[in-house]
Design an enzyme around this catalytic site. Structure first.
Site, PDB file in Angstrom:
ATOM      1  N   TYR A 152       4.183   7.343  -7.852  1.00 48.69           N
ATOM      2  CA  TYR A 152       5.222   6.959  -6.888  1.00 48.69           C
ATOM      3  C   TYR A 152       5.635   8.154  -6.016  1.00 48.69           C
ATOM      4  CZ  TYR A 152       9.737   4.771  -5.513  1.00 48.69           C
ATOM      5  OH  TYR A 152      10.807   4.245  -4.827  1.00 48.69           O
ATOM      6  N   LYS A 156       5.240   8.318  -2.018  1.00 45.37           N
ATOM      7  CA  LYS A 156       6.427   8.428  -1.167  1.00 45.37           C
ATOM      8  C   LYS A 156       6.391   9.707  -0.316  1.00 45.37           C
ATOM      9  CE  LYS A 156       8.762   4.636  -2.002  1.00 45.37           C
ATOM     10  NZ  LYS A 156       8.684   3.550  -0.994  1.00 45.37           N
TER      11      LYS A 156
END
Ligand code: NAI
Length: 244
Positions: A152, A156
């Protein structure tokens, strides 16, 4: 602020995406939600005031052809798209020792490839009209990295690079591309987080509370609107002072 504008929000069935759709509609825009979860998205359309205000298009953001169909739906319903928000996301948390390759690929595909699909498809249409605002939802995880979120955090952070590169490519065509990095926001995604993790995060937040999806949505509205007409490639933190 957004009267007559046509907008798309991916992952808009619930959570931050739904709050963004609600805030866009409140400012006069018409919104098409692209989401995998049809039942929840149809309920969201009702919540937004029904067909005259919002529509749903089944969309897996990993699939470029489905993203094109999402844009077609928006154009047919509400006219050429002025605003495109790349918000769809999911988490598959695990430490490096336990994370599977599938967990890594799933998260990078939805967030990074999905955002790339959205930016590319939206920009191709906006460039003809020499106007448009694209807003990408990154995360503070992409700034500082979170334990258990190598997938993640990478995705991101990747969205930040993608936002800046696209902003440079598209500025001369009148298209702005910006990103928002929310901190700890109360949504279905964070509801299931273990209590000790929540407490640990709370201790890092100077404002000493979680944020609401509406507080993220307000910043997206600002970036979507002409209020931010001289901003592109910016990354705005909405995190109550956490990791400033
Ligand atoms: P959520 O889980 O409540 O909603 C995500 C939505 O995306 C769901 O409606 C889901 O069906 C949809 N979705 C998932 N995969 C999809 C796909 N392949 N194609 C289309 N739609 C798909 O999540 P939440 O919390 O509202 O998060 C929204 C965005 O904000 C995500 O990008 C997330 O990473 C980001 N974010 C959330 C934070 C939080 O604290 N909740 C903090 C920082 C960023």
């Amino acid at each position: 602020m957004l009267s007559g504008r046509s907008a798309v929000v991916t992952g808009g069935a619930q959570g931050i995406g739904l709050a963004i759709a609600r805030a866009l509609v409140a400012q006069g825009a018409r919104v098409v939600i692209g989401d995998l979860n049809e039942a929840v998205a149809r309920q969201a359309v009702e919540d937004l005031g029904g067909d005259s205000f919002a529509r749903f298009s089944l969309c897996d953001v990993r699939d470029g052809a489905m993203v094109e169909r999402l844009l077609d739906t928006a154009e047919e319903a509400f006219g050429p798209v002025d605003i495109f928000v790349n918000n769809a996301g999911l988490t598959r948390d695990a430490t490096l020792r336990k994370m599977s390759e599938e967990d890594f690929d799933a998260v990078v595909d939805v967030h990074l490839k999905g955002t790339w699909n959205g930016v590319r498809a939206a920009a191709a249409r906006m460039r003809e009209r020499k106007a448009g605002s694209i807003v990408n939802i990154s995360s503070m995880a992409g700034k500082v990295g979170n334990i258990g979120q190598t997938n993640y955090s990478a995705a991101k952070a990747g969205i930040v690079g993608l936002t800046k590169a696209a902003a440079k490519e598209l500025a001369y065509r009148g298209i702005r591309v910006n990103a928002v990095q929310p901190g700890f926001i109360a949504t279905p995604m964070t509801e299931t987080m273990p209590e000790h993790v929540k407490q640990q995060k709370m201790a890092e937040i100077p404002m000493n509370r979680v944020g609401t999806a509406a507080e993220v949505a307000n910043v997206v509205v600002f970036l979507a609107s002409d209020m931010s007409s001289y901003m592109t490639g910016a990354v705005l933190e909405v995190a109550g002072g956490r990791f400033m």
